[in-house]
Each structure stands twice: as structure tokens, then as C-alpha cells.
Design an enzyme around this catalytic site. Structure first.
Site, PDB file in Angstrom:
ATOM      1  N   SER A 101      38.211  33.850 -63.727  1.00 35.15           N
ATOM      2  CA  SER A 101      38.451  32.687 -63.115  1.00 35.15           C
ATOM      3  C   SER A 101      37.755  32.864 -61.622  1.00 35.15           C
ATOM      4  CB  SER A 101      39.843  32.025 -62.647  1.00 35.15           C
ATOM      5  OG  SER A 101      40.597  32.630 -61.730  1.00 35.15           O
ATOM      6  N   ASP A 102      37.361  31.524 -61.041  1.00 32.95           N
ATOM      7  CA  ASP A 102      37.021  31.781 -59.477  1.00 32.95           C
ATOM      8  C   ASP A 102      38.333  31.584 -58.953  1.00 32.95           C
ATOM      9  OD1 ASP A 102      35.561  31.593 -57.149  1.00 32.95           O
ATOM     10  OD2 ASP A 102      34.288  30.075 -58.014  1.00 32.95           O
ATOM     11  N   TYR A 103      38.309  31.759 -57.850  1.00 34.63           N
ATOM     12  CA  TYR A 103      39.570  32.061 -56.864  1.00 34.63           C
ATOM     13  C   TYR A 103      40.313  30.477 -57.097  1.00 34.63           C
ATOM     14  CZ  TYR A 103      38.892  36.492 -54.696  1.00 34.63           C
ATOM     15  OH  TYR A 103      38.806  37.768 -54.639  1.00 34.63           O
TER      16      TYR A 103
END
Length: 772
Positions: A302-304
């Protein structure tokens, strides 16, 4: 926070398990380990820690807190983010020692001894202390040199792995089609073919042959999947209102190419939505296209905080497709996101979701198996530590300066050079005034480390000319107060103070024989907008602040002026182009900026950079990418619709002549290839490089096609008077597109093959290829 769980096996027992046997196939080792894991241990592999490091990993004195490690990480953890930014930042040796210490706990003190993957930011160099800083990707793309890019990312990989880290959240293969977007600097530009080839070079540099046997390579992460580079209104994370055909041929193309040709191990999902579906919730994107269609065998990160944003994250964006964090975890896992970054927030709920029967455990097993597979492939179960005695930062940094300087040299792009003002030929005792907010400033751009070396333009010029030329300096004006990329609030400089600085600059410039203006943006005026108070996208692309007023004041002196621009995005520089005889676009050149600029100014290096993104006349001229559809650019009332400088453009101190293109086979079948060739000659007085560019257009097709698309390029070095023959392959993959039936194929008919040194029509020579 991860819950504390009790288990029965002792650490010594794990040595008896089959997954510890390095002679067994990796898939067998994964299956054995997975079979032994509790649900809690599996979910722990899908979790990372970053912001909570200080609270959970350290005690008050900054030492590792073993009580917390035993309490909160008894089941292990999948990844730990960015050891490099712990405390005030770690040196290379400190980071290696820290990685070993943490790894030792997870290998020896957890029930199954599953090692940790440490990931880092490596956009244009490891974002850490004692790391070489290369040009930003938008600059590296200007080199049109994939071999150079591979060398750079190979050096970054060796540095990163030597410190104990295993994965880079790089490269960015977004296609940047809106210059208002603050993350343009992180990309390789506006063209899918160039982006794909530079991205592939980066992956080869990071991963090598993918075996990781020499402990000098790391896992690459393609991002941001997908369509992140043309957000609505140029606003970071905005919706991607893009139809499927364009999505496939432009935005998915770069990922498909790098995944299938580079065997990349990891992909990061993007923050944005496509057709109403956020990427972290998009089964079609992450399962059907990525895994089933393309055969991707790696893992999705996932992106942050992006899983949280499926529900609610008030400080940033919220998609509101999940009713709470538990629901967000359920949606992301079903979509195919293997691990949540950067902190435990939603995925700890997966344990309860399985227990409640809302989530099948086989989905967990599938996603965890992929994560474990790459820990085995990296050799972490057999040799999880790094030898810190091999770390010799001084030797490495000195060696890498040469590579960083080459990259900076090749990045610099000459946009204008009236009457051959460049290279400068200043005689002894003449005076050069170096003026501007970017003349004596450290400019690296986003996701940068803390390099040991950095040379500003002013420093580089002084070192170059010594006492031969009188160098004067004035800041000219200021853009922002402070200017750190990390600072949330951007404070514009005081106008009254700037007026005084402009007056001072004029007084200095009056004493000079020639003037150098160092202008552009800084790390606050173009950057990632990661929350509602940390902005970086812009509606106005003019030179920021009072720079145009500075230019007006200096122009009144009617002296020769050279402008060097430092930017994270294209600026609309119509005023400069109308009045300044020589202009250099530098983007962010990395640590050797000043040395490289001085070498070009005084003729020790002939610039050969090419624009990887078009420079618009104004923000009202957007979009201005070159590969537009035939009906898109009819014209404007009272204004020119063309870009100020087009994709692929870049001058030289010498001149080149390219012959008419010749096809080896002017007629081919749809499954065949051919070769186009041209002769290129250096017709000037300086040695230099030229980039021969091949564009293709399907003249008549079942759906509308761009007026031209880059499908090949080759960088050529020629001495004065030297001529070489350049050949470029035209393969079915260069002719195919998503047709009326949404099938990717080559259609029969005539194709226009265009060869030249930019995407501008007048710079291209044409020949027709017939496909049966």
C-alpha cells in the site's frame, strides 16, 4: 498496535523445520512455513512499522526496547520502514549495525524466526546520511541514457543493501501529463515509452538478475499503480478521469512493460481513484489486470496510509468506500494488497475478520505466501545480516561522485543560445555577476538524503575560474522563507525585503560584463502534497514570487544574460524566452550541480539533454503533452496553442544533420519487424551528443490515435565532421494499440515513421511503412 500473543514453540525448535533447509525449493519452504504459522503470525507479516518506531522500538535513551519488542512483536512483523530516518538519521555503519540488531531479535527471539524486510526511499539516491544524491528522475530522463540510469540505480542498490535494507520504494513510472502536479520531479516525464525504458533500467539496476546472490541488489517497487500522473486539476491524489483505452495505452503501458521485461518484484498501489474505485480497493486493477493478465508474481504494497483513506483520514484524503478501518482492511485484502504501509492501522483487524467469518483464511495465506517467498529469495532466512566492516563510505562516496557528475552533465538541457553566447569566453579580469535565489542554494528536490558533498552554482563557478574572472554575487530575491521540502507551511518571502534585494542585484549587475541568473523554483514550490497543510501543486506555472520583477530590472541594463533554471516541474518562461539569449534547464542536478553547470557554462562539457516533458506557455495552455489526439489542438483565439518548448527538444553547442530515413523493408506483415536507418553527422565545431528519436503514427485506424508517439531513440556521440549510421527497430509492439474491440493488436494500413531530434514537426523527417 500489534496485540501480544502467546505461542508454544521455542526459538531453538525452528531449526528443525523444513523451511530452514536451504537445499529445498523456495516454494516448498514457503509452504512448510505457512503451514506452521498461526493466524496472528500470518497477519503480522502483512504489517509494517514506521511512525511508531520511536514508541515501540526505543526506550527513553534511544536504545532498543527489548521489553516492547517481546511484547508487541512476538509474532514477528513483515517490514520496518526507513531505519535511515531513525533519530537524527543514521550513518551508513550505524544503520547497518541497527539493522543487524533488530534482525537478530526477530530471527532468534520469535517463535518461527521470520526475518524482517527493511524498506527505504531511493528516488534519486538513498534518502539517508552519507548517500550520493543524483539528479531527480525528471532530470535523469533528460539524459535519454538508459545505460547510465541502470548504473546509477545499481550503485544506489549496493549502498542500500550494504546498510541492511532490502527494498526500495522506487522507481516511479507514472506518466506525468499535468505540470501543475507537484510530483512531476519524481517521474521520468510525459511519454510512456521513455518512462517505461527508464523505469526498466532502474529495475535492472536495483534487482540485477533477480537472484540477489551477491547481496548487492534490492527489491524494486513500481509506483504508483495506476494513473497517478494526470490527477484532476493537477491536484495530488485527485481522481483519474481516464477511459480504459487511454488507461491501457498510456498509463498501464509503463507498468506492463517493466513488469514483463524486468520481472519486478513489488508494485505500490496509488492513492487515486479510477472510475470511482480507489486503487487500493480495485480488484480489476490489482487482480485481473496485474496478476491474471500480466502474470505478475510479486507483491503489492500500500502507499503510506492509503488503506486508512479507504475509510477516513481527515488530514489528507478520504474515499469513503469503507465504513471503518476493519472494513478498509477487508476491502484492501480482497482487492489484493499484500501489506499495509507504513504503520499498523487497519490490517491488525484481519485476525478478527477471519475469526468472525467475514474473510476467508485462504486469502490471507495467498497474500502472505508471496511476502514470504521474497524473504526466501533475498536469502534472509539463510543469511539475514550485513557485514558492517565492508562499509567504507568515504571510498564509496568519492567513487560515486564521478557517476553523479556524469548524470548532472547529461541532464542539463540547452533551450536557447542566440548568437552562440554559450559557452562563455570571459577574458582575464572580466566580471561575471551571479544573481538569483538559486545561485547559492542547496537544491536536491524531494525524497533526498543528506549527501556529504554539494556544490552550488556560485561555488562551482568560483572553483572553475579561480582568479581569472572576477565573480560577484547577489541573491536577487527570495522565494520562500526557509524552504525545506519537509516543512508543512510555506511562507512567501517578504515583498519589501525582495525589493531591496532586487536593487542590490541591479547595483551588482551594473559592474559586470555578463550576468548569470539562477532562477526557477525550490523544494517548497513544487513537491508532493501529502496532506491538507503540506501543499505542492500549483495553478500558476509562472516563475514563482518576484523573479520576473528581478528579470525586468536586470534586462534594463541591456547586458548579455544567461539563465539557468532549477525546477521540479516545467515553468512557463515566456518572458525569459522573449528576452534572454541563453537558457539552460537543469531540473535538480543532485550533489554535483555547481560543478556540472560551471563545466557547461565554460565549455568543458557540451550539453545534450532533451526535454522529457513539454514546457507550456502558461497554465492556460494545459494539457500540452506532445502525443495528443488529432482533434485536440485546433487553436486558440489570439494565442499560440503549441508548447513553448516541446518534448524531446534540446540544443547543443554544435550542430547535427540527420538524413532522410530508410526502411529495410517498407512493407511488412503485422507480426513482422523491420529496421529504419538514418545517417547523422556532426556539422559543427564541437564534439557532442545527439538523441535520434523515432516517432510513429498509425495514419488511419479503428479508433483515434495520437498524432505521434515515441517508439525508439538512440543517443550518439560524434566528433566534429564525424558521421554514423543509426538503426532503430520497428517491431509489432511499437505498432500495436487497443483497438475498437479493446484488443491490443497491430492493424493493417500505413504508418508514418518520423525520425529527428525532437517531437516538433519541423525537426522530423518521414517515411511510410505499410503493414499488411
Amino acid at each position: 498496535m500489534i496485540e501480544k500473543i502467546s505461542t508454544s514453540e521455542t526459538p531453538s525448535q525452528k531449526n528443525l523445520f523444513e523451511y530452514k533447509d536451504s537445499s529445498l525449493p523456495i516454494n516448498d519452504r514457503v509452504a512448510d512455513l505457512l503451514n506452521r504459522m498461526t493466524l496472528e503470525e500470518k497477519v503480522a507479516q502483512m504489517i509494517c512499522i514506521w511512525g511508531q518506531k520511536k514508541a515501540l522500538l526505543f526506550d527513553e535513551e534511544g536504545n532498543l526496547n527489548y521489553n516492547n519488542l517481546g511484547a508487541y512483536f512476538k509474532d514477528g512483523i513483515g517490514q520496518i520502514a526507513r531505519l535511515s530516518d531513525s533519530g537524527k538519521g543514521l550513518t551508513a555503519r550505524e544503520m547497518g549495525e541497527f539493522a543487524n540488531t533488530i534482525q537478530k531479535f526477530f530471527v532468534e527471539e520469535t517463535r518461527l524466526g521470520i526475518p524482517v524486510i527493511f524498506h527505504e526511499e531511493c528516488l534519486h539516491g538513498l534518502a539517508a546520511k552519507e548517500a550520493t544524491s543524483y539528479p531527480q528522475p525528471i532530470g535523469l530522463a533528460s539524459t535519454f541514457n538508459t545505460e547510465l540510469a541502470e548504473h546509477i540505480y545499481s550503485a544506489i542498490a549496493e549502498d542500500t543493501r550494504g546498510r541492511g535494507a532490502h527494498q526500495a520504494l522506487t522507481p516511479v513510472v507514472d506518466v506525468a501529463r499535468d505540470p501543475r502536479w507537484g510530483r512531476v520531479e519524481e517521474t521520468f516525464g510525459e511519454d510512456p515509452y521513455l518512462v517505461a525504458n527508464m523505469g526498466l533500467a532502474a529495475v535492472k539496476g536495483f534487482q540485477g538478475d533477480g537472484t540477489f546472490n551477491d547481496k548487492k541488489k534490492i527489491i524494486a517497487t513500481l509506483k504508483h499503480f495506476a494513473a497517478h500522473g494526470q490527477p484532476e486539476a493537477g491536484s495530488n491524489c485527485g481522481p483519474a478521469d481516464i477511459p480504459e483505452r487511454t488507461l491501457r495505452d498510456i498509463f498501464l503501458y509503463t507498468f506492463k512493460e517493466v513488469i514483463q521485461k524486468g520481472k519486478v518484484k513489488s508494485v505500490m498501489a496509488s492513492y487515486n481513484e479510477i472510475d470511482g474505485v480507489p486503487s487500493h480497493a480495485n480488484k480489476w486493477l490489482l487482480r485481473d489486470v496485474l496478476r491474471k493478465e500480466w502474470g505478475f508474481e510479486g507483491f503489492v504494497v500500500s502507499d503510506y496510509y492509503a488503506v486508512t483513506e479507504l475509510n477516513l483520514r481527515e488530514e489528507a484524503i478520504s474515499h469513503s468506500v469503507a465504513i471503518d478501518k476493519s472494513d478498509a482492511a477487508l476491502i484492501a485484502v480482497k482487492a489484493g494488497v499484500n501489506i499495509e504501509l507504513p504503520d499498523p492501522d487497519c490490517y491488525p483487524n484481519l485476525v478478527q475478520l477471519v475469526k468472525e467469518g467475514k474473510l476467508e483464511q485462504n486469502i490471507i495465506d495467498e497474500l502472505v505466501a508471496s511476502l514470504l517467498k521474497f524473504k526466501f529469495e533475498m536469502g534472509l532466512f539463510d543469511d539475514p545480516y550485513v557485514d558492517v566492516n565492508l562499509i567504507n563510505s568515504d571510498v564509496r562516496l568519492e567513487k560515486e561522485r564521478t557517476l553523479a557528475l556524469q548524470a548532472a552533465h547529461e541532464t542539463i538541457t540547452l533551450l536557447k543560445n542566440e548568437n552562440d553566447l554559450l559557452p562563455l569566453n570571459l577574458k582575464n579580469n572580466q566580471t561575471l555577476a551571479v544573481i538569483g535565489p538559486n545561485a547559492d542554494r542547496v537544491l536536491l528536490g524531494g525524497y533526498s538524503g543528506q549527501p556529504k558533498y554539494f556544490t552550488t552554482v556560485l561555488q562551482g563557478i568560483k572553483e572553475k575560474v579561480g582568479n581569472k574572472v572576477n565573480i560577484l554575487y547577489s541573491e536577487g530575491c527570495r522565494l520562500t522563507v526557509g524552504g525545506s521540502w519537509n516543512d508543512d507551511i510555506v511562507t512567501m518571502a517578504d515583498p519589501e525585503e525582495n525589493k531591496k534585494l532586487i536593487q542590490d542585484a541591479v547595483a551588482i549587475a551594473k559592474k559586470a560584463d555578463i550576468i548569470l541568473l539562477a532562477l526557477g523554483g525550490n523544494e517548497q514550490t513544487s513537491r508532493e502534497a501529502w496532506n491538507k497543510i503540506h501543499m505542492g501543486d500549483r495553478a500558476n506555472l509562472d516563475l514563482f514570487g518576484m523573479q520576473n520583477k528581478l528579470v525586468d530590472a536586470i534586462l534594463e541594463l541591456k547586458k548579455p544574460i544567461v539563465t539557468v533554471l532549477f525546477n521540479g516541474r516545467p515553468n512557463s518562461i515566456t518572458k525569459l524566452n522573449s528576452n534572454i539569449p541563453a537558457i539552460l534547464e537543469c531540473w535538480y542536478l543532485g550533489q554535483e550541480a555547481g560543478v556540472a553547470v560551471a563545466d557547461v557554462l565554460f565549455g568543458d562539457f557540451n550539453p545534450g539533454g532533451k526535454l522529457p516533458i513539454s514546457i507550456p506557455r502558461s497554465s492556460g495552455h494545459l494539457p500540452c503533452y506532445y502525443n495528443y489526439k488529432p482533434s485536440a489542438r485546433r487553436g486558440y483565439l489570439f494565442d499560440d496553442i503549441t508548447p513553448l518548448f516541446p518534448f524531446g527538444f534540446g540544443l547543443s553547442f554544435t550542430t547535427f544533420e540527420i538524413s532522410d530515413p530508410k526502411l529495410k523493408n517498407p512493407t511488412i506483415r503485422s507480426n513482422e519487424s523491420t529496421i529504419v536507418s538514418v545517417d547523422i553527422k556532426n556539422t559543427g565545431k564541437h564534439a557532442g551528443t545527439e538523441v535520434v528519436q523515432m516517432y510513429i503514427r498509425d495514419i488511419f485506424s479503428s479508433v483515434t490515435r495520437p498524432v505521434k508517439e515515441l517508439k525508439g531513440f538512440k543517443k550518439v556521440y560524434l566528433k566534429p565532421g564525424e558521421m554514423k549510421t543509426v538503426t532503430l527497430t520497428i517491431a509489432p509492439e511499437h505498432l500495436a494499440f487497443t483497438n475498437i474491440d479493446k484488443v491490443h493488436k497491430v492493424e493493417s494500413g500505413d504508418f508514418e515513421i518520423m525520425i529527428g531530434n525532437s517531437s516538433k514537426d519541423v525537426d522530423l523527417k518521414k517515411v511510410i511503412l505499410r503493414v499488411l
